[in-house]
Structures are given as structure tokens and as C-alpha cells.
Design a protein around this motif. Structure first.
Motif, PDB file in Angstrom:
ATOM      1  N   PHE A 102       0.823  -1.205   0.000  1.00 29.26           N
ATOM      2  CA  PHE A 102       0.000   0.000   0.000  1.00 29.26           C
ATOM      3  C   PHE A 102       0.860   1.258   0.000  1.00 29.26           C
ATOM      4  O   PHE A 102       0.439   2.298  -0.517  1.00 29.26           O
ATOM      5  CB  PHE A 102      -0.982  -0.005   1.176  1.00 29.26           C
ATOM      6  N   LEU A 109      -0.050   9.016  -4.835  1.00 28.27           N
ATOM      7  CA  LEU A 109      -1.088  10.018  -4.580  1.00 28.27           C
ATOM      8  C   LEU A 109      -0.446  11.364  -4.298  1.00 28.27           C
ATOM      9  O   LEU A 109       0.591  11.444  -3.654  1.00 28.27           O
ATOM     10  CB  LEU A 109      -1.946   9.607  -3.389  1.00 28.27           C
ATOM     11  N   TRP A 178      -5.581  -4.195  11.692  1.00 26.75           N
ATOM     12  CA  TRP A 178      -6.321  -2.937  11.573  1.00 26.75           C
ATOM     13  C   TRP A 178      -5.643  -1.831  12.381  1.00 26.75           C
ATOM     14  O   TRP A 178      -5.522  -0.696  11.932  1.00 26.75           O
ATOM     15  CB  TRP A 178      -7.767  -3.149  12.051  1.00 26.75           C
TER      16      TRP A 178
ATOM     17  N   SER B  13      -4.211   3.140  -8.029  1.00 26.52           N
ATOM     18  CA  SER B  13      -3.816   3.551  -6.681  1.00 26.52           C
ATOM     19  C   SER B  13      -4.939   4.315  -5.991  1.00 26.52           C
ATOM     20  O   SER B  13      -5.215   4.109  -4.814  1.00 26.52           O
ATOM     21  CB  SER B  13      -2.577   4.437  -6.729  1.00 26.52           C
ATOM     22  N   VAL B  14      -5.585   5.208  -6.734  1.00 23.00           N
ATOM     23  CA  VAL B  14      -6.672   6.000  -6.143  1.00 23.00           C
ATOM     24  C   VAL B  14      -7.820   5.093  -5.717  1.00 23.00           C
ATOM     25  O   VAL B  14      -8.341   5.214  -4.605  1.00 23.00           O
ATOM     26  CB  VAL B  14      -7.159   7.084  -7.133  1.00 23.00           C
ATOM     27  N   ILE B  16      -7.770   1.805  -5.049  1.00 22.46           N
ATOM     28  CA  ILE B  16      -7.373   0.969  -3.903  1.00 22.46           C
ATOM     29  C   ILE B  16      -7.331   1.808  -2.634  1.00 22.46           C
ATOM     30  O   ILE B  16      -7.797   1.387  -1.575  1.00 22.46           O
ATOM     31  CB  ILE B  16      -6.002   0.310  -4.170  1.00 22.46           C
ATOM     32  N   SER B  17      -6.809   3.033  -2.751  1.00 28.37           N
ATOM     33  CA  SER B  17      -6.716   3.897  -1.573  1.00 28.37           C
ATOM     34  C   SER B  17      -8.088   4.150  -0.968  1.00 28.37           C
ATOM     35  O   SER B  17      -8.255   4.123   0.240  1.00 28.37           O
ATOM     36  CB  SER B  17      -6.083   5.231  -1.936  1.00 28.37           C
ATOM     37  N   LEU B  18      -9.062   4.400  -1.842  1.00 23.55           N
ATOM     38  CA  LEU B  18     -10.414   4.664  -1.325  1.00 23.55           C
ATOM     39  C   LEU B  18     -10.942   3.456  -0.568  1.00 23.55           C
ATOM     40  O   LEU B  18     -11.523   3.586   0.511  1.00 23.55           O
ATOM     41  CB  LEU B  18     -11.351   5.043  -2.473  1.00 23.55           C
ATOM     42  N   VAL B  20      -9.172   1.134   0.910  1.00 26.03           N
ATOM     43  CA  VAL B  20      -8.418   0.986   2.157  1.00 26.03           C
ATOM     44  C   VAL B  20      -8.888   2.003   3.196  1.00 26.03           C
ATOM     45  O   VAL B  20      -9.062   1.670   4.374  1.00 26.03           O
ATOM     46  CB  VAL B  20      -6.900   1.124   1.891  1.00 26.03           C
ATOM     47  N   VAL B  21      -9.112   3.234   2.748  1.00 29.05           N
ATOM     48  CA  VAL B  21      -9.590   4.267   3.685  1.00 29.05           C
ATOM     49  C   VAL B  21     -10.923   3.840   4.304  1.00 29.05           C
ATOM     50  O   VAL B  21     -11.125   3.968   5.513  1.00 29.05           O
ATOM     51  CB  VAL B  21      -9.715   5.629   2.970  1.00 29.05           C
ATOM     52  N   CYS B  24     -10.372   1.245   6.887  1.00 32.01           N
ATOM     53  CA  CYS B  24      -9.770   1.789   8.106  1.00 32.01           C
ATOM     54  C   CYS B  24     -10.787   2.556   8.936  1.00 32.01           C
ATOM     55  O   CYS B  24     -10.762   2.500  10.162  1.00 32.01           O
ATOM     56  CB  CYS B  24      -8.601   2.714   7.762  1.00 32.01           C
ATOM     57  N   LEU B  25     -11.656   3.292   8.261  1.00 33.91           N
ATOM     58  CA  LEU B  25     -12.545   4.192   9.013  1.00 33.91           C
ATOM     59  C   LEU B  25     -13.913   3.591   9.320  1.00 33.91           C
ATOM     60  O   LEU B  25     -14.570   3.999  10.275  1.00 33.91           O
ATOM     61  CB  LEU B  25     -12.726   5.510   8.250  1.00 33.91           C
ATOM     62  N   PHE B  26     -14.331   2.607   8.510  1.00 34.50           N
ATOM     63  CA  PHE B  26     -15.687   2.105   8.706  1.00 34.50           C
ATOM     64  C   PHE B  26     -15.954   1.557  10.115  1.00 34.50           C
ATOM     65  O   PHE B  26     -16.991   1.876  10.707  1.00 34.50           O
ATOM     66  CB  PHE B  26     -16.059   1.065   7.649  1.00 34.50           C
TER      67      PHE B  26
END
Lengths: 307, 277
Positions: A102, A109, A178, B13-14, B16-18, B20-21, B24-26
Motif C-alpha cells: 500500500f 497520490l 487494523w 492507486s486511487v 485501492i486507496s479509497l 483501504v480508507v 480503516c474508518l468504517f
């Protein structure tokens, strides 16, 4: 740590007067006293008491290596060590793999979105193990948890992680991953930023494909980061406590019982010989030290092959 | 051609990043939502994604139920964590200054001893530390929560690295003006060490705020209970009422998250810089 070299290169020190010797001692005194009383003395105490049959009741006698012999032969301690090994083998490679992968995406980005992603993935890192465990207990609840209700919607069987050794292990690992993912990713990301672009440009001119660039440039350049992250992860995995304690209580049938859970359970049982528990704690220090140095050796030698 | 594959890689990348975010936050979002749901909807089958009505019922129970000590624990933990982080900064930066900038007898030996403590795992000394503090008679006090964790070799090391790189000219002119070394530390080094102060300070706050095993072992007086202790006890007390547990967790999580977001620039830059070594 390399204080000799540091002294020569950073001669950033003015001569110290006699009176300032006292200033220096006074300035290190609080830190030194706390470390001496609450780190070094407990270690000394653990070592010396581990050779005795010390407990809350009865006389204390020197018993030599008897405690060590007993704790090594103890089936529960053995099982906790096997569990620990299992956690290390799952958690270390998977966390490194995910973070390393990752980090490459994060590097691509730019601007506000890049910052947003970096900040977002770091948020779980500041959460307590206890809170993270409670959240996942809620999400993984057998009857009404989010995951099981989703599985039901898709016509899949529900998962009872509390009764299934494999699922319990996965649940613990899930929470650990996590919690640690953001930090590990950013450490790898920092490493990637530090590799000069020219290396890759030169490799491209030479016609190296992406895989060759990975093997020849990225991995060797990140050697130190791999050492740092792996040792952190190994020592962390060997000392797991909060998460398995909250999530599974070490169960089912001790399959997620870590050495620390075992030692603390033992310790709470007042009838048990405390020397025995302490010898387990000392053994863990030796095991953690050995594992760290093995990891260090493996990764260092891999570099020398490339160099 | 590389241009195009570069762009494809960026798009991937964008995406996958979304994902992953969200991953992480859910869980945090799900926790927060549960805190605002009416109790019957928290564990509803079938699932209720959003609360049918936003209610403070669970929070109300948390703060106004006579049977639980959540608010007291919140205050006690806030007290311990804030005081401790200030003390951590003083104790460790002071030692670091002496090691970075002063010469004194046995300096090397003392430094080695401090570095040695880095290699002692917490779990090895946990039980004997407990025995020690109970022999000292400080169980159930704020002292036992605060003092044992104040000094850290890692944090001294971190400050020292920073102080080593500060220019000598600063110190020189102050010395000529007759300032003492301690004064120089206080008036020149500390004000210029904003970023390590923030990074170590936040780290210390989180360490104390999130600590669990040590309070469980040393505190049985309910007026000094720490937040994580209470959340653990809620797990049993409210095992059928997840709404209250989630409300408690939400508050316990919001404080570190807010602190992090406020100082995120320093913290992320700190990781990026220290990771390089």
C-alpha cells in the motif's frame, strides 16, 4: 550507540565547566532514577526471584533452575508459545506485505487526496487495543453482528469466531492488522520517498522491468526499514495481550492464549509459585531477544547477497 | 508508453486507496452510529444501517446512570494522561539535553545503561513491577499510574538526536552572556524543539490514555479507574446492550483522534523523518 563516531562528526559540544557537571547529573537524575527503579530493579527482582519458590505464602527457598524446568515442561506454557509462533508467522509477513504494497499506492497520490489518505489510514493507530477489540466484538457478533448479517444476506453460513480456533485466530489477527496498518504503511512510504528517482530511471534505461526494479533497487534500499518494522512486529506479536484477552479470553481451548495471558493468569492465582511465573517472564525476554536477532540476521544477510 | 502505464497505475492507486480508507474508518463509523441508535436497533436483525431516530439514550445512560463511573473515569484518565505527558516531556528532554550537549564523568556508562533498558520487554518486568509498587505501598494512587512510565530510553534518544543537530552558535552566545546551562536548555533548546515536543507529547498522551494492563493490576479504587478498565467492565455489565458500550468507546476514541487530527502534520512528518534512519 556509535557514540564514538557521533562525537567526531558532530562536535556540537562546548567545553563543560566543573559546575556544569552537577547540572548534568541533576538533569539526568529524574529519568535515570525512574528507569533504575521501575525498569532495572524489577528486572533484577524477576531474575533473582525466578530461582526461588517465592509465593505469597510460606518461606522462600533457592531452587536453582527448577522453575525454568517446570515452566518449560508446562503444557499450557508450551501451548502459549506455539500460539505465539503462530501469531508471529501470520502477523509479521502479512503486515509487512500489506504495508509495503500500500505504501506504493500512497506514493502515487498527490496533494490533498494524498494527505487525506495518509491521515485516514493513521487514525486507527491511535485507538486503544481495548476499544478496537470491543468494536470488533460488536461487528463480529454471531447473531446480530454486521459481518454475520452480511454473510446471511449472501446465503453463506455465519461465523462463530468464539467457538472456532481458526476463526478466533483470524479475528485476533484482523484487529492487530487494523490497528497497526497505518503506521507500518507510513514507515514504508517514508522509505520509498527516500530512494533517489535516478536509480529507477537508470534501471529503465537499462531495460529493467518492474519486477527487476523491485528486486534490485527497492528491496535493498529498504533494508533498514524492513529490519525496523520486522523487529517491531515480532516483539509486538510475542507480547500480544489486550486484543486476545478482550476478544477471545485466550480461547477456544487456549488456542489464542498468548504467553502474556498465560503468565498473568498464573500470577493472579495466588496459590501458584510466583518464582515459576517470573521464570516464564525471563524466558520470554530471552525468546524475544533471540527472535529479534534472528530477524536481524536474516534481513541483513539478504542484503549482502545483493551488494 | 510509460506515461500511459503510469496513469493507469495512478488510477488503480486511487481506487485501492479509497477502499483501504473505507476499511480503516468504517469500524469507527459503525461504532459511532451504534452509539446514537435506539437500543433495540443496535443489534437489530435484519440490520439497520442508520438509526431511525438519532438519540442520546446510550450517552445518557453512560453519564447519568448512578451505577457506572464512566464520567469519573474519564476525568481521572484525562488527569493522568495530561499530567503524565507534560512530565514525560520534562524528564526526557532534560536528560537528552545533558547527553547531547554536556560532558560529564561516567557519561558513556550512563548512556549505555539507558540504552540497555530499551531491550527489556514490558511483559518481562510487568509482574515484578507490580510486586515492587505494592511493597512501596502506592497501589491505588495516581502516583502508581503516572510515575513508572515517565522515563523512556526511546524518548530520550529521540530528543537527543534533535538536540545534537542544533547549531552551537546559539549556545555559545548565551554562555558568553552568562546564562547557565539549565537556562540555555529552558530558554533556547526547548522553544526550538517544537516538533519533537509535539511528537513525544502526543505519543505519551496516547500511551497513558490507552493503557490497560497496568491500571487493571494496580487500581481497584473506583474513583481512580481508568477509561479502558471501565470499558472492559462494561463488556460484561452491558453484554446485551452494545449501544452503551459503543457510546463509551466512541468517547474513548474521539479524544485521541481529535488530538491526532489537530497535530497530524507534525506526527506524519515525524514518522516520515524518523523512518529514514
Amino acid at each position: 550507540m556509535g557514540s564514538k563516531g557521533a562525537k567526531k562528526t558532530t562536535r556540537n559540544r562546548l567545553p563543560t565547566s566543573k559546575a556544569d557537571h552537577i547540572t548534568a547529573y541533576l538533569m539526568i537524575l529524574p529519568a535515570f532514577a525512574i528507569l533504575a527503579v521501575f525498569v532495572l530493579y524489577p528486572l533484577y527482582m524477576a531474575v533473582t526471584k525466578s530461582f526461588t519458590n517465592w509465593s505469597f505464602y510460606g518461606e522462600t527457598q533457592f531452587v536453582g533452575f527448577e522453575n525454568y524446568r517446570q515452566v518449560i515442561r508446562n503444557a499450557y506454557f508450551q501451548k502459549s508459545l506455539v500460539n505465539s509462533l503462530k501469531f508471529v508467522l501470520i502477523l509479521v509477513p502479512s503486515q509487512i506485505f500489506l504495508a509495503f504494497l500500500f505504501a506504493h499506492a500512497v506514493k502515487k497520490l498527490t496533494g490533498g487526496f494524498g494527505t487525506f489518505v495518509k491521515v485516514s489510514i493513521y487514525v486507527p493507530t491511535v485507538i486503544a487495543g481495548v476499544v478496537a477489540s470491543v468494536i470488533f466484538i460488536f461487528i463480529l457478533d454471531y447473531r446480530a453482528g454486521l459481518v454475520n448479517q452480511m454473510l446471511k444476506v449472501f446465503g453463506l453460513p455465519r461465523m462463530a469466531y468464539a467457538n472456532n480456533p481458526l476463526l478466533a485466530t483470524i479475528a485476533v489477527c484482523l484487529v492487530v492488522i487494523w490497528l497497526g496498518f497505518g503506521y507500518n504503511t507510513l514507515v514504508f512510504y517514508a522509505g520509498l520517498l527516500n530512494i533517489p528517482k535516478e536509480y529507477y530511471e537508470a534501471a529503465q534505461v537499462d531495460g529493467a522491468n518492474a519486477f527487476e526494479q523491485l528486486i534490485k533497487i527497492t528491496l535493498p534500499s529498504l533494508k533498514n526499514i524492513f529490519v525496523l518494522v520486522s523487529i517491531n512486529l515480532v516483539t509486538g506479536s510475542l507480547q500480544l495481550y489486550d486484543i486476545p484477552y478482550m476478544l477471545t479470553g485466550g480461547g477456544p481451548a487456549q488456542t489464542t492464549q498468548t504467553p502474556m495471558i498465560y503468565l498473568l493468569n498464573n500470577f493472579r492465582d495466588m496459590s501458584k509459585n510466583m518464582g515459576l511465573t517470573l521464570s516464564g517472564a525471563i524466558l520470554m525476554m530471552i525468546i524475544i531477544g533471540l527472535c529479534s536477532s534472528v530477524v536481524f540476521r536474516i534481513i541483513s544477510s539478504e542484503k549482502s547477497m545483493d551488494a | 508508453m510509460t506515461r500511459r502505464s503510469d496513469r493507469i497505475f495512478k488510477v488503480i492507486s486511487v481506487i485501492i486507496s479509497l477502499i483501504v480508507v473505507i476499511l480503516c474508518l468504517f469500524p469507527l463509523l459503525w461504532m459511532t452510529l451504534a452509539g446514537f441508535k435506539p437500543e433495540r436497533e443496535v443489534m437489530a436483525v435484519p440490520l439497520k444501517l442508520l438509526p431511525s431516530e438519532w438519540t442520546l439514550q446510550s450517552f445518557d445512560k453512560l453519564f447519568n446512570d448512578k451505577n457506572n463511573d464512566y464520567f469519573q473515569a474519564l476525568k481521572a484518565t484525562l488527569y493522568v494522561a495530561s499530567l503524565s505527558s507534560i512530565l514525560v516531556l520534562i524528564v526526557n528532554s532534560m536528560a537528552a539535553y545533558a547527553f547531547a550537549r554536556l560532558e560529564f564523568t561516567f557519561k558513556k556508562l550512563l548512556w549505555r545503561i539507558i540504552i540497555l533498558t530499551m531491550y527489556i520487554p514490558g511483559m518481562t518486568i510487568l509482574i515484578s513491577s507490580f510486586v515492587l509498587v505494592s511493597q512501596m505501598g502506592i497501589l491505588d494512587t495516581y502516583t502508581v499510574l503516572i510515575v513508572p512510565g515517565l522515563a523512556s530510553a526511546y524518548e530520550i534518544f529521540f530528543f537527543r538526536q534533535f538536540f545534537l543537530n542544533m547549531p552551537m552558535a546559539l549556545e555559545e552566545s548565551a554562555l558568553i552572556d552568562g546564562a547557565s546551562r539549565f537556562r540555555i536548555y529552558l530558554t533556547i533548546f526547548l522553544p526550538n524543539a517544537k516538533s519533537p515536543l509535539v511528537i513525544i507529547g502526543i505519543g505519551a498522551f496516547l500511551r497513558y490514555w490507552n493503557s490497560f494492563v497496568w491500571p487493571v493490576m494496580t487500581i481497584s479504587d473506583k474513583s481512580k479507574y481508568q477509561v479502558m478498565q471501565i470499558i472492559r467492565s462494561f463488556r460484561n455489565a452491558y453484554s446485551s446492550k452494545f449501544g452503551v458500550v459503543m457510546a463509551a468507546s466512541t468517547i474513548a476514541a474521539i479524544i485521541p483522534i481529535t488530538l491526532f487530527l489537530f497535530f497530524q502534520k507534525y506526527i506524519i512528518r515525524g514518522i516520515v523523518l524518523s523512518g529514514i534512519k
